[in-house]
Design a protein around this motif. Structure first.
Motif, short mmCIF file in Angstrom:
data_model
loop_
_atom_site.label_atom_id
_atom_site.label_comp_id
_atom_site.label_asym_id
_atom_site.label_seq_id
_atom_site.Cartn_x
_atom_site.Cartn_y
_atom_site.Cartn_z
N ALA A 16 -4.44 37.72 0.48
CA ALA A 16 -4.41 39.18 0.72
C ALA A 16 -3.18 39.81 0.08
N ASP A 35 7.90 36.48 1.00
CA ASP A 35 7.25 35.39 1.75
C ASP A 35 8.30 34.33 2.06
N GLN A 37 7.75 31.24 2.33
CA GLN A 37 7.50 30.00 1.60
C GLN A 37 8.23 30.01 0.25
N GLN A 43 -1.54 30.18 3.22
CA GLN A 43 -1.97 28.94 3.90
C GLN A 43 -2.95 28.16 3.04
N VAL A 86 10.99 37.51 6.93
CA VAL A 86 11.13 38.89 7.43
C VAL A 86 11.27 38.86 8.95
N GLN A 139 -2.47 19.33 7.39
CA GLN A 139 -2.95 19.71 6.05
C GLN A 139 -1.80 20.22 5.18
N ASP A 305 -6.35 37.96 7.04
CA ASP A 305 -6.63 37.40 8.36
C ASP A 305 -5.78 38.04 9.46
C1 FAD Z 1 -2.33 26.19 8.76
C2 FAD Z 1 -3.55 26.81 8.14
C3 FAD Z 1 -4.22 26.15 7.11
C4 FAD Z 1 -5.35 26.74 6.53
N1 FAD Z 1 -5.99 26.05 5.54
C5 FAD Z 1 -7.12 26.57 5.01
C6 FAD Z 1 -7.86 25.87 3.99
O1 FAD Z 1 -7.46 24.79 3.56
N2 FAD Z 1 -8.99 26.42 3.52
C7 FAD Z 1 -9.45 27.64 3.97
O2 FAD Z 1 -10.49 28.12 3.51
N3 FAD Z 1 -8.76 28.33 4.89
C8 FAD Z 1 -7.63 27.82 5.43
N4 FAD Z 1 -6.96 28.51 6.40
C9 FAD Z 1 -7.42 29.86 6.71
C10 FAD Z 1 -6.77 30.72 5.61
O3 FAD Z 1 -5.39 30.71 5.82
C11 FAD Z 1 -7.11 32.13 5.53
O4 FAD Z 1 -8.48 32.40 5.57
C12 FAD Z 1 -6.49 32.83 4.32
O5 FAD Z 1 -5.44 32.11 3.74
C13 FAD Z 1 -5.96 34.13 4.81
O6 FAD Z 1 -5.22 34.72 3.79
P1 FAD Z 1 -4.09 35.79 4.13
O7 FAD Z 1 -3.60 36.28 2.82
O8 FAD Z 1 -4.60 36.77 5.11
O9 FAD Z 1 -2.93 35.00 4.86
P2 FAD Z 1 -2.15 33.61 4.57
O10 FAD Z 1 -2.78 32.84 3.50
O11 FAD Z 1 -2.03 32.99 5.89
O12 FAD Z 1 -0.75 34.13 4.07
C14 FAD Z 1 0.18 34.71 4.93
C15 FAD Z 1 1.55 34.53 4.35
O13 FAD Z 1 2.47 35.33 5.11
C16 FAD Z 1 3.69 34.64 5.18
N5 FAD Z 1 4.44 35.14 6.34
C17 FAD Z 1 4.01 35.24 7.61
N6 FAD Z 1 5.00 35.73 8.40
C18 FAD Z 1 6.07 35.95 7.58
C19 FAD Z 1 7.39 36.47 7.81
N7 FAD Z 1 7.81 36.84 9.02
N8 FAD Z 1 8.23 36.53 6.75
C20 FAD Z 1 7.83 36.15 5.51
N9 FAD Z 1 6.59 35.67 5.25
C21 FAD Z 1 5.71 35.57 6.28
C22 FAD Z 1 3.30 33.18 5.30
O14 FAD Z 1 4.34 32.34 4.84
C23 FAD Z 1 2.06 33.10 4.41
O15 FAD Z 1 2.37 32.65 3.12
C24 FAD Z 1 -5.81 27.97 6.99
C25 FAD Z 1 -5.14 28.64 8.01
C26 FAD Z 1 -4.01 28.08 8.58
C27 FAD Z 1 -3.30 28.81 9.69
#
Ligand code: FAD
Length: 459
Positions: A16, A35, A37, A43, A86, A139, A305
């Protein structure tokens, strides 16, 4: 305090955040992507830029697909700050983060929250024993370091991530003692209602079926309808015991990996005092947004998410839609330009989300694994508060999670309630005969992430 001006701060470099940041930069806005990371990916695509070709192959095509998003964001003017944790965002869009022990801050015209999901707590007897981890944590080890547990491992719970990890372990040659599935026959019946929608999202269904087939072919012992889960062991996990069709089972393992789905990370939206509602299909709180992901806090939007569980592809689409919405709010697009760019994204998002009702019904976590019946089960790991403690607080007049903090400090440790928030809400709601919406959630306050006084002073 030194506040650096910027058009948009995007928090979270998962699908996202990467897609949103890229869209905003392409529209000519100055963008900072923060981020905690050390690289982009979030994730699902964690470590994507550093993973060897062999590791990418092992983790599967859905993982390798992230390279495209990660490369795309690199080729823009987006300024990506890695290792940036953050810890506070104000309603006036001051963003404070910690990097290399120093506090730094931005004054943003707009903020896009893309902080994703976290795994739902799984409070069963023995879940705090060494050797018990979440499947997601295991994982992360596989994605970032290519390592897995030694000795027998049991995977227990429900949800696609559990099967995906099982499949990845098979490919990595990590022996699985058993896959213990908590889904029941009635879950399959409930999900049947949504089968038509799921069939229209057949690539997801096909993926799920092929994961299960591979696990069967790998002769992984598979139990379904498991209840009364309990991790046994003295000072270390030694076995998982459970009941299937009234028959007691026990699988010896020094590593037990638990998982029952993911829930939105709402720490920032709660701290901003945005409106939330209880989503009964996903059993979690979600922030209220308009169709562009905008919160009821001006110039702050949420995507991915963190706004409700939709998966990685939906997250990337939502990131772009929220970016278009913010670009319009900042005067960078006319409403007609925004809507024209959004139309194909919306159609694709709708296609992507068709599978959700089916998955939510099929993998609805059991109540006994969310609201422990046994009083001695720890629910707040930071402050060592048990389920029985919370029920006693209610008997003494505690009306909700915030009062529970004063009664017994639950939710006040380093994780700031991330681990226990939903459990405390659900225990209190059940004890008081109310809905989770009526009971509410912790009132989250900064710092969202731990920060020392010395570090705070550095800002
Ligand atoms: C542990 C885990 C493993 C997963 N593995 C899979 C998989 O293998 N395959 C799959 O289909 N789905 C997986 N999922 C589901 C998947 O994460 C989501 O569907 C998808 O990645 C969501 O994308 P996103 O961009 O919303 O958030 P995310 O990919 O979760 O990215 C959020 C980011 O925000 C950052 N962040 C959060 N809080 C802070 C803060 N306070 N300061 C700085 N940075 C911050 C995190 O470091 C992270 O990089 C997993 C979920 C989790 C929780």
């Amino acid at each position: 305090m030194n506040l650096e001006p910027v058009d948009v701060v995007v928090i979270g470099a998962g699908p996202a955040g990467m897609a949103g940041a890229r869209t905003l930069a392409d529209l000519g806005l100055s963008v900072v992507l923060l981020d905690e990371q050390s690289a982009v990916g979030g994730q699902i695509y964690r470590g994507i830029n550093s993973a060897s070709p062999a590791r990418r192959t092992l983790l599967g095509p859905d993982y390798a697909a992230g390279a495209h998003l990660a490369n795309a964001v690199k080729s823009t003017t987006v300024r990506h700050e890695t290792g940036a944790s953050v810890w506070q965002i104000t309603r006036e869009r001051q963003v404070h983060y910690l990097k290399n022990g120093q506090v730094r801050s931005f004054a943003a015209r707009a903020v896009l929250l893309a902080t994703g999901a976290m795994e739902r707590p799984f409070p069963i007897p023995g879940w705090t024993l060494p050797g018990v981890m979440t499947a997601g944590a295991a994982q992360i080890l596989l994605k970032t370091a290519g390592i897995g547990p030694q000795g027998p491992v049991v995977l227990a719970g429900c949800g696609p991530l559990l099967y995906l990890l099982g499949w990845q372990y098979l490919r990595a040659g990590i022996p699985i003692a058993a896959l213990v599935d908590t889904s029941r026959r009635e879950d399959y019946w409930r999900a049947r209602v949504h089968l038509l929608g799921a069939l229209r999202a057949w690539p997801y269904l096909r993926k799920g079926v092929s994961l299960l087939r591979a696990l069967r072919k790998g002769e992984v012992p598979h139990y379904t309808g498991a209840e009364q889960l309990q991790v046994e062991g003295e000072g270390q996990a030694q076995a998982l015991s459970f009941v299937v069709d009234g028959k007691a089972q026990r699988v010896s393992a020094s590593t037990v990996l638990l998982h029952q789905g993911v829930v939105p990370n709402i720490q920032f939206t709660q701290a901003l005092r945005a409106q939330h509602r209880w989503d009964d299909a996903q059993l979690c709180f979600v922030p209220e947004t308009d169709r562009w992901g905008a919160l009821d806090v001006p110039f702050i939007s949420v995507a991915g998410d963190g706004a409700g569980i939709g998966g990685a592809q939906a997250a990337a689409l939502q990131g772009q839609l929220s970016a278009l919405g913010l670009a319009r709010t900042l005067g960078q697009l006319t409403p007609a330009q925004r809507d024209a760019q959004a139309a194909p994204l919306r159609a694709e998002l709708e296609r992507n989300l068709r599978i959700r009702p089916f998955l939510d019904a099929l993998y609805r976590p059991r109540e006994e694994n969310r609201i422990p019946a046994r009083d001695d089960v720890t629910i707040c790991r930071c402050e060592e508060v048990t389920a029985g403690d919370v029920r006693r607080f209610v008997e003494l007049g505690c009306s909700g999670p915030n009062q529970a903090k004063s009664f017994g400090r639950c939710g006040m440790g380093p994780c700031q309630g991330r681990m226990c928030g939903l459990t405390v809400t659900e225990i209190i709601a059940k004890s008081r005969g109310l809905t989770p919406d009526e009971v509410g959630y912790y009132r989250i306050r900064p710092p969202i992430k731990p920060i020392t006084l010395g570090e705070l002073a550095s800002g």
